[in-house]
Design a protein around this motif. Structure first.
Motif, PDB file in Angstrom:
ATOM      1  N   SER A   7      -1.009  -7.005  -1.928  1.00 41.28           N
ATOM      2  CA  SER A   7      -0.507  -5.644  -1.707  1.00 41.28           C
ATOM      3  C   SER A   7      -1.250  -4.611  -2.545  1.00 41.28           C
ATOM      4  O   SER A   7      -1.172  -3.411  -2.280  1.00 41.28           O
TER       5      SER A   7
ATOM      6  N   ARG B  63       1.776 -12.161  -3.222  1.00 39.84           N
ATOM      7  CA  ARG B  63       2.173 -10.871  -2.614  1.00 39.84           C
ATOM      8  C   ARG B  63       1.637  -9.701  -3.423  1.00 39.84           C
ATOM      9  O   ARG B  63       1.156  -8.711  -2.861  1.00 39.84           O
ATOM     10  N   GLU B  64       1.744  -9.796  -4.733  1.00 41.44           N
ATOM     11  CA  GLU B  64       1.278  -8.712  -5.604  1.00 41.44           C
ATOM     12  C   GLU B  64      -0.223  -8.467  -5.438  1.00 41.44           C
ATOM     13  O   GLU B  64      -0.686  -7.328  -5.366  1.00 41.44           O
TER      14      GLU B  64
ATOM     15  N   GLU C  78       5.194 -14.790  -5.143  1.00 41.87           N
ATOM     16  CA  GLU C  78       5.284 -13.444  -5.709  1.00 41.87           C
ATOM     17  C   GLU C  78       3.910 -12.960  -6.191  1.00 41.87           C
ATOM     18  O   GLU C  78       3.516 -11.826  -5.923  1.00 41.87           O
TER      19      GLU C  78
ATOM     20  N   SER D 223      -5.260 -13.345   3.728  1.00 42.24           N
ATOM     21  CA  SER D 223      -4.063 -14.182   3.825  1.00 42.24           C
ATOM     22  C   SER D 223      -4.300 -15.368   4.759  1.00 42.24           C
ATOM     23  O   SER D 223      -3.876 -16.496   4.471  1.00 42.24           O
TER      24      SER D 223
END
Length: 250
Positions: free
Chosen positions: A154, A150-151, A147, A172
């Motif tokens: 993004s 991802r934060e 999580e 990534s």
């Protein structure tokens, strides 16, 4: 102390920036927006509480804050165990060595060791840097929970230098490679002229992230690839010692 007073105290503390030695009352009023009488009264109380020191030029942050900070249990215990390994790593590399922990979407530097020829890295003990552009930050990001990763990926990735990786897909890929190899690299991504190799400190029991360490040097003479084994060994030594310490305490 009411929350409103606490808010004002925190506002005063955060008015001090990294390079400030001391600030006049007038400057504190300007930066905080507090009424002059309120700022004067609170600064006086903060001096009595050893949060501020009074100086000929106004006020400065007190050593009492440092004392409180050193009581932070996680970082203090980690630092006590890690320091001998950091010193060994410095002796092996003769380059700037860092220990950092994940704090939100940033790396917070818990320790920094550097000799007379240390690289002019923008890091400092107690300071913070973005995860995506520092070797130690990428080591943390590669091994944090999905999580958080991802934060970070993004959100907009700020370009600090021409070599900062701001493409989420490319970053990534680097993070996936780092999970496989156990190390991350930085080449002039956080500041011009520096290169870095970093490794995570992972819990021996469940492989969860604890912290990360790095060795940083100037690009004109430092080759981080040559220090992979030393950095990885230091990280592993810290992890094993932490595990033994916890086992003895239970």
């Amino acid at each position: 102390m009411s929350s409103s007073v606490l808010d004002k105290v925190m506002t005063i503390l955060h008015a001090f920036e990294v390079d400030d030695h001391d600030l006049t009352l007038a400057e504190l009023v300007r930066r905080t927006g507090l009424h002059k009488a309120t700022a004067h009264r609170l600064c006086g109380e903060m001096v009595q509480a050893h949060l501020l020191d009074r100086t000929p030029g106004g006020y400065r942050l007190s050593g009492g804050l440092f004392e409180l900070g050193m009581r932070a249990s996680v970082e203090r215990g980690l630092l006590e165990i890690a320091m001998p390994f950091l010193q060994d790593l410095y002796e092996r590399t003769r380059e700037t060595v860092h220990l950092g922990v994940l704090d939100g979407h940033e790396v917070m530097y818990v320790a920094k060791i550097g000799g007379h020829r240390q690289a002019s890295a923008p890091s400092r003990t107690g300071g913070r840097m973005p995860l995506h552009c520092t070797g130690i930050g990428k080591a943390l990001l590669a091994h944090t929970d999905p999580e958080t990763r991802r934060e970070v990926l993004s959100a907009p990735l700020v370009r600090r230098t021409p070599r900062t990786i701001i493409a989420p897909g490319l970053l990534s890929q680097q993070l996936d490679a780092a999970r496989e190899s156990g190390v991350t690299f930085e080449y002039e991504e956080s500041a011009p002229g520096i290169a870095c190799v970093a490794a995570p400190i992972l819990d021996v029991g469940d492989n969860s992230l604890i912290a990360a360490i790095s060795a940083t040097g100037p690009v004109h003479r430092y080759r981080p690839e040559q220090h992979v084994a030393a950095v990885r060994a230091a990280a592993g030594g810290i992890a094993a010692t932490l595990h033994r310490r916890r086992a003895l305490q239970h």
